[in-house]
Design a protein around this motif. Structure first.
Motif, PDB file in Angstrom:
ATOM      1  N   VAL A 298     -14.823  -0.760  -1.697  1.00 14.19           N
ATOM      2  CA  VAL A 298     -14.169  -1.806  -2.027  1.00 14.19           C
ATOM      3  C   VAL A 298     -12.989  -1.597  -3.121  1.00 14.19           C
ATOM      4  CG1 VAL A 298     -14.406  -4.460  -2.449  1.00 14.19           C
ATOM      5  CG2 VAL A 298     -15.899  -3.176  -1.057  1.00 14.19           C
ATOM      6  N   ALA A 299     -13.663  -0.976  -4.201  1.00 15.18           N
ATOM      7  CA  ALA A 299     -12.764  -0.936  -5.375  1.00 15.18           C
ATOM      8  C   ALA A 299     -11.581  -0.018  -4.975  1.00 15.18           C
ATOM      9  CB  ALA A 299     -13.635  -0.256  -6.443  1.00 15.18           C
ATOM     10  N   LEU A 300     -11.808   0.987  -4.291  1.00 22.83           N
ATOM     11  CA  LEU A 300     -10.658   1.912  -3.748  1.00 22.83           C
ATOM     12  C   LEU A 300      -9.715   1.153  -2.814  1.00 22.83           C
ATOM     13  CD1 LEU A 300     -12.721   5.090  -3.241  1.00 22.83           C
ATOM     14  CD2 LEU A 300     -11.151   4.665  -5.199  1.00 22.83           C
ATOM     15  N   GLN A 301     -10.220   0.099  -2.094  1.00 25.40           N
ATOM     16  CA  GLN A 301      -9.305  -0.302  -1.101  1.00 25.40           C
ATOM     17  C   GLN A 301      -8.404  -1.577  -1.930  1.00 25.40           C
ATOM     18  OE1 GLN A 301      -9.147   1.212   1.762  1.00 25.40           O
ATOM     19  NE2 GLN A 301     -10.072  -0.195   3.149  1.00 25.40           N
ATOM     20  N   ARG A 302      -9.136  -1.852  -2.956  1.00 26.77           N
ATOM     21  CA  ARG A 302      -8.566  -2.978  -3.769  1.00 26.77           C
ATOM     22  C   ARG A 302      -7.176  -2.375  -4.823  1.00 26.77           C
ATOM     23  NH1 ARG A 302      -6.672  -7.490  -3.872  1.00 26.77           N
ATOM     24  NH2 ARG A 302      -8.679  -8.342  -3.130  1.00 26.77           N
ATOM     25  N   MET A 303      -7.593  -0.935  -4.963  1.00 26.91           N
ATOM     26  CA  MET A 303      -6.485  -0.449  -5.632  1.00 26.91           C
ATOM     27  C   MET A 303      -5.338  -0.035  -4.845  1.00 26.91           C
ATOM     28  SD  MET A 303      -8.720   2.462  -8.063  1.00 26.91           S
ATOM     29  CE  MET A 303      -7.233   3.285  -8.430  1.00 26.91           C
ATOM     30  N   ARG A 304      -5.500   0.339  -3.704  1.00 26.79           N
ATOM     31  CA  ARG A 304      -4.577   0.636  -2.487  1.00 26.79           C
ATOM     32  C   ARG A 304      -3.625  -0.470  -2.211  1.00 26.79           C
ATOM     33  NH1 ARG A 304      -6.860   3.679   2.295  1.00 26.79           N
ATOM     34  NH2 ARG A 304      -4.534   4.168   2.719  1.00 26.79           N
ATOM     35  N   ALA A 305      -4.392  -1.876  -2.121  1.00 25.18           N
ATOM     36  CA  ALA A 305      -3.869  -2.954  -1.815  1.00 25.18           C
ATOM     37  C   ALA A 305      -2.903  -3.287  -2.975  1.00 25.18           C
ATOM     38  CB  ALA A 305      -4.934  -4.093  -1.428  1.00 25.18           C
ATOM     39  N   ASP A 306      -3.352  -3.140  -4.391  1.00 27.13           N
ATOM     40  CA  ASP A 306      -2.651  -3.501  -5.570  1.00 27.13           C
ATOM     41  C   ASP A 306      -1.270  -2.886  -5.553  1.00 27.13           C
ATOM     42  OD1 ASP A 306      -4.558  -5.459  -5.990  1.00 27.13           O
ATOM     43  OD2 ASP A 306      -5.604  -4.219  -7.626  1.00 27.13           O
ATOM     44  N   GLY A 307      -1.288  -1.430  -4.879  1.00 26.04           N
ATOM     45  CA  GLY A 307      -0.231  -0.712  -4.939  1.00 26.04           C
ATOM     46  C   GLY A 307       0.606  -0.803  -3.726  1.00 26.04           C
ATOM     47  N   GLY A 308       0.432  -1.874  -2.829  1.00 26.74           N
ATOM     48  CA  GLY A 308       1.135  -2.220  -1.932  1.00 26.74           C
ATOM     49  C   GLY A 308       0.962  -1.257  -0.477  1.00 26.74           C
ATOM     50  N   ARG A 309      -0.084  -0.336  -0.616  1.00 26.20           N
ATOM     51  CA  ARG A 309      -0.281   0.334   0.269  1.00 26.20           C
ATOM     52  C   ARG A 309      -1.173   0.196   1.475  1.00 26.20           C
ATOM     53  NH1 ARG A 309      -1.836   5.862  -2.984  1.00 26.20           N
ATOM     54  NH2 ARG A 309      -2.889   4.271  -4.152  1.00 26.20           N
TER      55      ARG A 309
ATOM     56  N   GLN B 142     -10.991 -16.596   5.337  1.00 20.92           N
ATOM     57  CA  GLN B 142      -9.901 -15.811   5.082  1.00 20.92           C
ATOM     58  C   GLN B 142      -9.407 -15.060   6.370  1.00 20.92           C
ATOM     59  OE1 GLN B 142     -11.403 -14.428   0.941  1.00 20.92           O
ATOM     60  NE2 GLN B 142      -9.220 -14.884   0.639  1.00 20.92           N
ATOM     61  N   LEU B 143     -10.460 -14.335   6.882  1.00 22.41           N
ATOM     62  CA  LEU B 143     -10.045 -13.593   8.079  1.00 22.41           C
ATOM     63  C   LEU B 143      -9.721 -14.182   9.125  1.00 22.41           C
ATOM     64  CD1 LEU B 143     -12.825 -10.806   7.902  1.00 22.41           C
ATOM     65  CD2 LEU B 143     -10.528 -10.480   6.912  1.00 22.41           C
ATOM     66  N   ILE B 144     -10.064 -15.081   9.313  1.00 18.25           N
ATOM     67  CA  ILE B 144      -9.654 -16.232  10.230  1.00 18.25           C
ATOM     68  C   ILE B 144      -8.244 -16.673  10.260  1.00 18.25           C
ATOM     69  CG2 ILE B 144      -9.885 -18.416  11.440  1.00 18.25           C
ATOM     70  CD1 ILE B 144     -12.955 -18.317  11.120  1.00 18.25           C
TER      71      ILE B 144
ATOM     72  N   SER C 137      -3.372  -3.624   3.315  1.00 23.65           N
ATOM     73  CA  SER C 137      -3.075  -5.184   3.521  1.00 23.65           C
ATOM     74  C   SER C 137      -4.395  -5.717   2.734  1.00 23.65           C
ATOM     75  CB  SER C 137      -3.180  -5.523   4.720  1.00 23.65           C
ATOM     76  OG  SER C 137      -4.545  -5.123   5.475  1.00 23.65           O
ATOM     77  N   GLU C 138      -4.287  -6.975   2.153  1.00 24.87           N
ATOM     78  CA  GLU C 138      -5.256  -7.795   1.684  1.00 24.87           C
ATOM     79  C   GLU C 138      -6.390  -7.895   2.751  1.00 24.87           C
ATOM     80  OE1 GLU C 138      -7.272  -9.596  -1.459  1.00 24.87           O
ATOM     81  OE2 GLU C 138      -5.377  -8.615  -1.329  1.00 24.87           O
ATOM     82  N   GLU C 139      -6.042  -8.154   3.996  1.00 17.69           N
ATOM     83  CA  GLU C 139      -7.393  -8.236   4.986  1.00 17.69           C
ATOM     84  C   GLU C 139      -8.027  -7.207   5.130  1.00 17.69           C
ATOM     85  OE1 GLU C 139      -7.355  -9.241   9.853  1.00 17.69           O
ATOM     86  OE2 GLU C 139      -5.470  -8.804   8.623  1.00 17.69           O
TER      87      GLU C 139
ATOM     88  N   MET D 252      -2.617 -16.434  11.780  1.00 20.00           N
ATOM     89  CA  MET D 252      -1.314 -16.137  11.240  1.00 20.00           C
ATOM     90  C   MET D 252      -0.557 -15.164  12.166  1.00 20.00           C
ATOM     91  SD  MET D 252       0.294 -15.421   7.327  1.00 20.00           S
ATOM     92  CE  MET D 252      -0.467 -13.768   7.422  1.00 20.00           C
ATOM     93  N   ARG D 253      -1.328 -13.899  12.324  1.00 22.00           N
ATOM     94  CA  ARG D 253      -0.559 -13.025  13.112  1.00 22.00           C
ATOM     95  C   ARG D 253      -0.485 -13.528  14.620  1.00 22.00           C
ATOM     96  NH1 ARG D 253      -4.404  -9.619  10.746  1.00 22.00           N
ATOM     97  NH2 ARG D 253      -5.661  -9.516  12.658  1.00 22.00           N
ATOM     98  N   TYR D 254      -1.412 -14.086  15.110  1.00 23.02           N
ATOM     99  CA  TYR D 254      -1.317 -14.967  16.302  1.00 23.02           C
ATOM    100  C   TYR D 254      -0.213 -15.727  16.545  1.00 23.02           C
ATOM    101  CZ  TYR D 254      -2.024 -17.684  20.531  1.00 23.02           C
ATOM    102  OH  TYR D 254      -2.060 -18.240  21.837  1.00 23.02           O
TER     103      TYR D 254
END
Length: 467
Positions: A408-419, A196-198, A421-423, A203-205
């Protein structure tokens, strides 16, 4: 009177037991490095049962029943017991019987200078019994029996030592196997994240928002993960084959048994250790060294007995004649009794040299016994130290894994809130996998050191009785 002499004229030192090789530990009554939560009482011989893993328990049982190494040790016991039986029979008389019917056809002039015929037929029938007996007048044979008995018990201790090592090794390999299974599962998850990271980097490249380097670094990491997966898979196969070999089975036999992924078993919170005196009694290598010491002590008496006279008896009883009927004629009985006394009055000092050598061998065994005892104490204290450190390490690894999962859980909450990235969530999970891998390895290390403690205590063997 002669028959009563062996009971009161056994020469040589009587065995009084081994020396006290670790007086400080015996007086202290406990191990220096034992954990604070050690239980009172004696430890359990089948200590692996406390790990509550049915597959592991079955593997250890199969190993104790089918290991080729244990089969060799049992064969040595049989040999030692046969030698003991042979030495015991040396004090008994030997009785032999024989029968013959020789026939000869000879030139007559060999027997008679004026023969009346050219040839003579000669037929002889005989049967007889002979007996011999050497009286163990000064206890030399008795000392040899003592030595053989001690060596037979030493062979039994060798089997016990092999059982102790085998059970601990099976547990060690099993824990490594389960840890590698857990690691492989985490590596597969890591490989999926790498993919997924690849995609994100590529995609950014492609969009022109990032250079090519991050995408290539992501591919490099994915290649490393792929190589680690292959190495772990190979290690799992090797460990399964080693377990099969230790349990007396062919490679591949345990693949189906071990295929289902299981957790690394953990030891109970508190374990019973006993005390140093208990350990010295139950470790088979110490028992073997003590029995070798007893055998060396008996050898001194056997060597001393060679200096004294030997009394033996030989008897012969026979019947015979020129016809088969003569075998039943009591008037033709032949009897012979021959008492004999032999004594090496002068042998150039060989007897004294044998005694000196036996005494030196005993001194050597005393030193060997002390060395085994001190090594055993060092093994136990070292194993307890490593076990305590492994427990501390596991606690730190579990705490780190928990903290990583929380991130990881905190990062997931922030990602779900749009703050976020999924990466970023994937990167956090990838880092958490590293801590989970360290926790799995620390878990295996705790149980491996738990096995090492029980190996150092000399547990995992049973006395196999036999005549």
């Amino acid at each position: 009177m002669i028959l009563a002499l062996p009971a009161c004229t056994t020469v040589g030192p009587d065995y009084r037991g081994p020396p006290i090789a670790a007086p400080v530990a015996m007086e202290r009554g406990h191990f220096l490095r034992e954990p604070a939560r050690a239980q009172e009482g004696a430890p359990v011989a089948e200590w692996w049962v406390s790990l509550a893993d049915p597959v592991l328990t079955q593997l250890v049982q199969h190993g104790l029943e089918g290991s080729p190494n244990l089969a060799m040790a049992r064969a040595k016991i049989t040999q030692a017991r046969a030698g003991l039986s042979a030495n015991r029979t040396a004090v008994l008389p030997t009785l032999r019987s024989s029968a013959s019917a020789p026939y000869a056809n000879l030139p007559a002039d060999i027997i008679d200078t004026n023969p009346g015929t050219d040839r003579i037929d000669f037929q002889r029938y005989s049967q007889g019994f002979d007996a011999s007996w050497e009286i163990d007048l000064f206890g030399g044979t008795k000392r040899k029996v003592e030595a053989a008995s001690a060596l037979a018990e030493a062979a039994e201790a060798e089997l016990g030592d092999a059982q102790v090592s085998l059970s601990a090794e099976i547990v060690r390999l099993y824990c490594l196997y389960r840890a590698q299974q857990a690691l492989l599962k985490l590596q597969h998850e890591q490989a999926a994240i790498d993919g997924q990271l690849i995609q994100f980097a590529q995609m950014r490249y492609d969009q022109g928002s990032a250079p090519r380097q991050p995408a290539e670094q992501a591919r490099l990491q994915a290649a490393r993960t792929s190589g680690a997966v292959a190495a772990t898979q190979a290690q799992i196969v090797l460990l399964a084959d080693q377990l099969a070999m230790l349990t007396g089975q062919e490679p591949g036999t345990l693949d189906a048994v071990l295929a289902s992924t299981g957790e690394v078993p953990l030891p109970p919170a508190a374990i019973a250790l006993g005390d140093p005196a208990m350990m010295l009694r139950q470790r088979p290598d110490i028992r073997g060294a003590e029995r070798a010491l007893a055998a060396a002590n008996a050898d001194i008496g056997a060597a001393m007995a060679e200096q004294f006279p030997k009394v033996s008896f030989f008897g012969l009883l026979g019947l015979g004649g020129t016809t088969p009927a003569d075998l039943l004629a009591p008037t033709d009985i032949i009897g012979l009794a021959l008492p004999r006394i032999s004594w090496s009055v002068f042998d150039g000092g060989r007897s004294e040299a044998r005694i000196t050598a036996s005494e030196a061998a005993y001194t050597e065994q005393v030193a060997a016994y002390r060395s085994v005892v001190l090594t055993a104490l060092a093994d136990a204290e070292g194993a307890l130290t490593r076990f305590g450190a492994a427990r501390t390490k596991l606690g730190a690894a579990d705490q780190a894994e928990t903290s990583a999962d929380t991130i990881v859980a905190l990062q997931r909450m922030r990602a779900d809130g749009g703050r976020l990235s999924e990466e970023s969530v994937l990167v956090a999970r990838r880092e958490a996998i590293q801590f989970a891998s360290a926790s799995a390895q620390a878990r295996a290390e705790v149980t491996i050191e738990f096995a090492a403690v029980h190996k150092a205590l000399g547990l995992g063997w049973t006395v196999e009785t036999g005549e």
